[in-house]
Design a protein around this motif. Structure first.
Motif, PDB file in Angstrom:
ATOM      1  N   ILE A 242     -28.656   7.638  -5.267  1.00 14.08           N
ATOM      2  CA  ILE A 242     -29.834   8.370  -5.755  1.00 14.08           C
ATOM      3  C   ILE A 242     -30.674   8.835  -4.572  1.00 14.08           C
ATOM      4  O   ILE A 242     -31.126   9.988  -4.518  1.00 14.08           O
ATOM      5  N   GLY A 243     -30.899   7.940  -3.602  1.00 15.42           N
ATOM      6  CA  GLY A 243     -31.683   8.317  -2.433  1.00 15.42           C
ATOM      7  C   GLY A 243     -31.027   9.425  -1.629  1.00 15.42           C
ATOM      8  O   GLY A 243     -31.701  10.347  -1.154  1.00 15.42           O
ATOM      9  N   ALA A 244     -29.705   9.348  -1.489  1.00 15.15           N
ATOM     10  CA  ALA A 244     -28.981  10.358  -0.711  1.00 15.15           C
ATOM     11  C   ALA A 244     -29.060  11.734  -1.353  1.00 15.15           C
ATOM     12  O   ALA A 244     -28.999  12.757  -0.668  1.00 15.15           O
ATOM     13  N   LEU A 274     -31.968   1.145   5.516  1.00 13.53           N
ATOM     14  CA  LEU A 274     -32.739   1.162   4.266  1.00 13.53           C
ATOM     15  C   LEU A 274     -33.474   2.488   4.087  1.00 13.53           C
ATOM     16  O   LEU A 274     -33.468   3.070   3.004  1.00 13.53           O
ATOM     17  N   LEU A 275     -34.117   2.962   5.145  1.00 12.50           N
ATOM     18  CA  LEU A 275     -34.845   4.228   5.065  1.00 12.50           C
ATOM     19  C   LEU A 275     -33.894   5.389   4.771  1.00 12.50           C
ATOM     20  O   LEU A 275     -34.195   6.259   3.941  1.00 12.50           O
ATOM     21  N   ASN A 276     -32.747   5.403   5.442  1.00  8.51           N
ATOM     22  CA  ASN A 276     -31.765   6.451   5.173  1.00  8.51           C
ATOM     23  C   ASN A 276     -31.297   6.410   3.728  1.00  8.51           C
ATOM     24  O   ASN A 276     -31.194   7.448   3.057  1.00  8.51           O
ATOM     25  N   ASP A 277     -31.011   5.213   3.242  1.00 11.99           N
ATOM     26  CA  ASP A 277     -30.525   5.076   1.870  1.00 11.99           C
ATOM     27  C   ASP A 277     -31.598   5.424   0.845  1.00 11.99           C
ATOM     28  O   ASP A 277     -31.279   5.769  -0.298  1.00 11.99           O
ATOM     29  N   ALA A 278     -32.864   5.333   1.249  1.00 13.97           N
ATOM     30  CA  ALA A 278     -33.961   5.693   0.352  1.00 13.97           C
ATOM     31  C   ALA A 278     -34.286   7.179   0.412  1.00 13.97           C
ATOM     32  O   ALA A 278     -35.186   7.652  -0.288  1.00 13.97           O
ATOM     33  N   GLY A 279     -33.561   7.927   1.240  1.00 14.03           N
ATOM     34  CA  GLY A 279     -33.826   9.356   1.343  1.00 14.03           C
ATOM     35  C   GLY A 279     -35.066   9.675   2.144  1.00 14.03           C
ATOM     36  O   GLY A 279     -35.722  10.692   1.913  1.00 14.03           O
ATOM     37  N   ILE A 371     -37.555   3.897  -2.780  1.00 15.89           N
ATOM     38  CA  ILE A 371     -37.287   5.141  -3.514  1.00 15.89           C
ATOM     39  C   ILE A 371     -38.447   5.460  -4.455  1.00 15.89           C
ATOM     40  O   ILE A 371     -38.873   6.622  -4.562  1.00 15.89           O
ATOM     41  N   ARG A 372     -38.981   4.451  -5.114  1.00 15.53           N
ATOM     42  CA  ARG A 372     -40.120   4.700  -6.019  1.00 15.53           C
ATOM     43  C   ARG A 372     -41.342   5.196  -5.252  1.00 15.53           C
ATOM     44  O   ARG A 372     -42.127   5.995  -5.769  1.00 15.53           O
ATOM     45  N   ILE A 373     -41.512   4.713  -4.035  1.00 21.42           N
ATOM     46  CA  ILE A 373     -42.655   5.145  -3.228  1.00 21.42           C
ATOM     47  C   ILE A 373     -42.490   6.600  -2.793  1.00 21.42           C
ATOM     48  O   ILE A 373     -43.406   7.418  -2.970  1.00 21.42           O
ATOM     49  N   MET A 374     -41.324   6.932  -2.253  1.00 24.92           N
ATOM     50  CA  MET A 374     -41.142   8.250  -1.633  1.00 24.92           C
ATOM     51  C   MET A 374     -40.562   9.306  -2.558  1.00 24.92           C
ATOM     52  O   MET A 374     -40.694  10.499  -2.300  1.00 24.92           O
ATOM     53  N   HIS A 375     -39.947   8.857  -3.656  1.00 25.40           N
ATOM     54  CA  HIS A 375     -39.370   9.794  -4.632  1.00 25.40           C
ATOM     55  C   HIS A 375     -39.691   9.296  -6.039  1.00 25.40           C
ATOM     56  O   HIS A 375     -38.803   8.890  -6.787  1.00 25.40           O
ATOM     57  N   PRO A 376     -40.953   9.291  -6.413  1.00 24.55           N
ATOM     58  CA  PRO A 376     -41.355   8.682  -7.688  1.00 24.55           C
ATOM     59  C   PRO A 376     -40.725   9.326  -8.916  1.00 24.55           C
ATOM     60  O   PRO A 376     -40.740   8.732  -9.999  1.00 24.55           O
ATOM     61  N   ASP A 377     -40.152  10.508  -8.757  1.00 26.08           N
ATOM     62  CA  ASP A 377     -39.525  11.181  -9.897  1.00 26.08           C
ATOM     63  C   ASP A 377     -38.066  10.783 -10.082  1.00 26.08           C
ATOM     64  O   ASP A 377     -37.438  11.161 -11.086  1.00 26.08           O
ATOM     65  N   LEU A 378     -37.497   9.998  -9.168  1.00 24.54           N
ATOM     66  CA  LEU A 378     -36.073   9.698  -9.232  1.00 24.54           C
ATOM     67  C   LEU A 378     -35.728   8.414  -9.983  1.00 24.54           C
ATOM     68  O   LEU A 378     -34.580   8.216 -10.374  1.00 24.54           O
ATOM     69  N   LEU A 379     -36.705   7.537 -10.167  1.00 27.01           N
ATOM     70  CA  LEU A 379     -36.465   6.282 -10.872  1.00 27.01           C
ATOM     71  C   LEU A 379     -37.498   6.103 -11.975  1.00 27.01           C
ATOM     72  O   LEU A 379     -38.567   6.715 -11.937  1.00 27.01           O
ATOM     73  N   PRO A 380     -37.204   5.266 -12.976  1.00 23.13           N
ATOM     74  CA  PRO A 380     -38.201   4.979 -14.012  1.00 23.13           C
ATOM     75  C   PRO A 380     -39.499   4.470 -13.399  1.00 23.13           C
ATOM     76  O   PRO A 380     -39.510   3.887 -12.310  1.00 23.13           O
ATOM     77  N   LYS A 381     -40.586   4.662 -14.083  1.00 23.02           N
ATOM     78  CA  LYS A 381     -41.913   4.346 -13.541  1.00 23.02           C
ATOM     79  C   LYS A 381     -42.203   2.842 -13.603  1.00 23.02           C
ATOM     80  O   LYS A 381     -43.235   2.412 -14.106  1.00 23.02           O
TER      81      LYS A 381
END
Length: 391
Positions: A242-244, A274-279, A371-381
């Motif tokens: 998902i992060g990628a 971790l940062l790379n995997d989180a996008g 991922i929730r921090i940097m891409h809040p639209d990619l995972l459930p809230k």
């Protein structure tokens, strides 16, 4: 600024590279048990990510091999894991013997507590290097009842107490030979096996987490831990995909200056993975090294002025505290925008941070937070687990 557990990330890793891999031996004769009994069964640990240890399985025993780093040398330490009452095999003479399943543990790091808790044997911890940095409610209760004793830190271990306690295994953070043979020789002669559990030297989040399999081998719980780790691995990989696939890569800075030096994770470290995997976008991602980069304020500031997020900033708990450390921090873009997140949400009333404890064995929870921090639209809230936004 940093707790002991975070300090070990900052400076030991900066100078040590993992140079040995540890695949599973192709000469194993049969598998060994996983139901916490001394009888052998069909379960064995297959090491896929960790580079610092290996486990070889034979008909009636196991051999654990650990990398031993002293100065610029890298050797391998071997341990014979033998069921109680078993006879040491003649083809492996002179190996230190650890009786399995191990019934009592002394551990020197909060991350060791996290590994033991993952395996389900935190109740076997009878000694700690320090009581100050433990978050586990189960272990804290044992401390309260006197079931756990403080044995001292690596450079000042209470040898007499350890000999009297006679733990089934003594898990150290450093190499048994690193400080000389004195106290370590005394412990060895008293039958106290020392194992350097150096998960902090791993360069990937799953590699760090996979040290749970070493604990599993000590207590014959490979079957249980294999299943749990497989779940962690699958969830981590799903999140990394998902992060990628994220359309944006927000820029990130890490930490705060400490005694004039700003330690940023080097490009080959587990944190950058971790940062790379989180996008995330990370300015120093292409640097060499598995530990930390030591930089000054002037080097970091141009990046921080434009960064999208500021993470892992030590013990501070508010923007006011940050401004109190250095007024120049208030000019950083994350300070202005309020996008500062610290990994301290699960810090207890005595200041022990669970991020450095259970987070070692649960990188999927850390990755989900990022991922929730940097891409809040990619995972459930869902709410964050280890992180919180500073107000």
């Amino acid at each position: 600024m940093y707790k002991n557990s975070s300090l070990r990330f900052l400076f030991p890793l900066a100078v040590i590279l993992l140079i040995s891999s540890c695949g599973q031996s192709g000469q194993n004769k049969s598998a060994v048990a996983g139901s916490d009994s001394s009888n052998f069964s069909s379960a064995k640990a297959i090491i896929k990510y960790a580079k610092g240890f290996r486990i070889d399985y034979y008909d009636h025993y196991k051999i654990v091999s650990l990398l031993n780093r002293v100065g610029d040398k890298t050797d391998t330490l071997h341990y014979l894991l033998l069921p109680e009452g078993g006879t040491p095999p003649p083809d492996h003479p002179g190996l230190p013997v650890i009786t399995i399943p191990v019934k009592s543990l002394v551990v020197m790091s909060s991350s060791h507590v996290g590994l033991a808790e993952f395996v389900g044997v935190a109740d076997r911890i009878i000694g700690l290097g320090s009581m100050k940095y433990i978050n586990s409610p189960a272990v804290r209760q044992r401390i309260k009842t006197g079931a756990v004793k403080e044995v001292g830190l690596d450079n000042d271990v209470n040898t007499e107490l350890l000999v009297a306690m006679h733990p089934g295994a003594f898990l150290t953070m450093s190499n048994p030979d690193a400080a000389g043979v004195g106290k370590n020789k005394t412990l060895a002669e008293a039958g106290v096996p020392l194992l350097p559990v150096s998960e902090w030297l791993e360069t990937t989040p799953l590699g760090r987490a996979e040290w749970v399999k070493l604990i599993a081998a000590l207590v014959n719980r490979e079957d249980i831990v294999n299943a749990k780790f497989d779940s962690v691995e699958q969830e981590y990989k799903k999140l990394a995909a998902i992060g990628a696939a994220s359309a944006t890569h927000p820029s990130v800075i890490i930490g705060m200056p400490y005694k004039g030096s700003w330690f940023m994770p080097a490009g080959e470290s587990y944190m950058v993975q971790l940062l790379n995997d989180a996008g995330a976008g990370y300015h120093w991602k292409d640097t060499k090294g598995t530990g930390s980069l030591s930089m000054n304020f002037e080097t970091v500031a141009p990046v921080a002025l434009k960064a999208d997020y500021w993470l892992n900033i030590g013990t501070v708990d508010s923007k006011k505290e940050i401004a109190g450390r250095d007024a120049r921090f208030t000019q950083f873009a994350p300070f202005v925008k309020g996008t500062i997140y610290n990994n301290t949400r699960r810090t207890n009333d005595i200041g022990s941070n669970d991020y450095w404890e259970s987070g070692t064995a649960n990188p999927q929870l850390i990755l989900a937070d990022l991922i929730r921090i940097m891409h809040p639209d990619l995972l459930p809230k869902d709410s964050l687990y280890y992180y919180k936004q500073l107000k």
